[in-house]
Design a protein around this motif. Sequence first.
Motif, PDB file in Angstrom:
ATOM      1  N   PHE A 468     -69.173 -57.202 -40.171  1.00 32.55           N
ATOM      2  CA  PHE A 468     -68.514 -56.233 -41.051  1.00 32.55           C
ATOM      3  C   PHE A 468     -66.989 -56.342 -40.895  1.00 32.55           C
ATOM      4  N   THR A 484     -68.443 -46.446 -45.960  1.00 31.78           N
ATOM      5  CA  THR A 484     -68.805 -47.817 -46.320  1.00 31.78           C
ATOM      6  C   THR A 484     -68.285 -48.163 -47.706  1.00 31.78           C
ATOM      7  N   THR A 536     -69.507 -53.802 -45.675  1.00 31.12           N
ATOM      8  CA  THR A 536     -70.759 -54.250 -45.031  1.00 31.12           C
ATOM      9  C   THR A 536     -71.348 -55.500 -45.697  1.00 31.12           C
TER      10      THR A 536
END
Length: 563
Positions: A468, A484, A536
């Motif tokens: 990530f 995210t 991600t």
Amino acid sequence: MLEIRNVTKIYRPKKGVPVTALAGISLKFPDRGMVFILGKSGSGKSTLLNILGGLDQYDTGEVIIKGKSSRDFNQSDFDSYRNTYIGFIFQEYNILEEFTVGANIGLALNLQGREATSELINEILEQVDLAGYADRKPNELSIGQLQRVAIARALVKNPEIIMADEPTGALDSKTGKQVLDTLKKLSQTKLVIIVSHDREFAETYADRIIELADGKIISDVERYKVEAEKTKQGINVIDDNFLYIKKGYKLSVEDIEIINQYLEKANQDVIISIDNRTNEQIRRVAKIDEEGYRESFKQTDETKIITPQDANNFKLIRSKLPFFSSLKIGASGLRVKPVRLFFTILLSFIAFTLFGLADTMGSYNKINTSVRSFKDANIQNLSFTKHIYQYHEEWNTWLSYKTGLDNKDISFLKEKLAIDFKPVYNPSNYYMKIGNIAELENVRPDYYSQKVSGFVEFTKEELESLGFTIYGNMPTEFDQIAITSYHFEHYDVGGYRSPDGNIEIKSDVLNNYNDLLNKTIEILGEKYTITGIIDTKFDSNRYELLKTNTPTHDLNYYLKYLE
């Protein structure tokens, strides 16, 4: 030669009560002679024969052959024991119908590793009075002749022991007598053990009679001869019941006196016969031989039976069936009984298929299978939830309740799956929603759900180890948060609304991650400052059709197409 010690055999059916076939039986057998084993059905006589012949396994005790214990035998050793020392004769003959008499004998010779020559086959057939029958097929023989072929086949290996299971059971008395005459002749040099229910035959031919009942020996007697009491005048008194006078002897006055004294003992009429047929019947019934001895039975004295103690004399011959003989037997089955063979193959195929299916289902482990599937699909990260199932009696159904995992659950998963876990904290036990999105119009809630599973504590190093990327800074305070890239898309489409209700950034203005950094959002009524956005590597393009208000039928078509 052969001995059993404290042998017990118990049959344990899957359903029902266990049956004791033999209960601690011990026996010694001599090197030669004819031994009959008698008993009613279920007495254990056939089980005893099968254990002596290595066809069945005993539970406790041991069988000793020529000083060698069979306690440590495997199945191959028992096969070789039968091939070396035992000649079996069955009630059903077990003659191969597709082979000639000579070929049946020859096949037994091949199993001994010997060449089946015509001379050797005829020599064996002569021993059972079947010389010249080598080229005949089994269907050309009488029942008695078939049984004698079975005896001849048993003699191929020149066995030290012949075992016969009801050899006269399917024969008439005349034919049965012929078979037993043959076996009696063989018992002069071999041990012949016969299982039978015919007591008359046993008392006529046996050197020893063992009788069983309920798996135990109730009688064990051996034949012996009662010597006649000879008088000076030439009259023999046998067992105080018979007078035996040799042919051609003339009675003297003294002989007549002896006869009168003998007649005085009788309490009924006495017949004196000179008819050969009648005398022969009397001799057979009374068991009087040509020398004037009467045969009778007494308790067996096993101390006179010497069993070898040196196991070095125990040698085994491994059986070997030539390939072409095996092929011929298989081909004959195809030719003679093709329908049965077809159904046998079909049922075998079905059975093996079901066996494979059952084995697969029995060894199936849903946890391991799921983990392997995730790894094969190159799925790097997964989330786990816990549900509790409770039966609702009023509704007659099972209800599922979502709950959180505790430390014990996480330890269990780590131990079973050998995978590292990060706990997700959710104060509500339900899905949370991110706040401060201005509006979400013309989009589907299937993708833009606003849902948040919970909070996870990560270090920057842990995020980078997962591949990530974080834009901005990691949270350092309790009221700070990193969201995210998937949640950033919600603001990118709907814009950001500040906690006081005023639109601060519209969707068409909010273009990159930096526009959302240091903004405040609400989750479950708590305010958090966004310090970073985590990429991600989630590929949202795969769900493009779910982002807009596409008609339902188009969406169904799209999903089917993907399948």
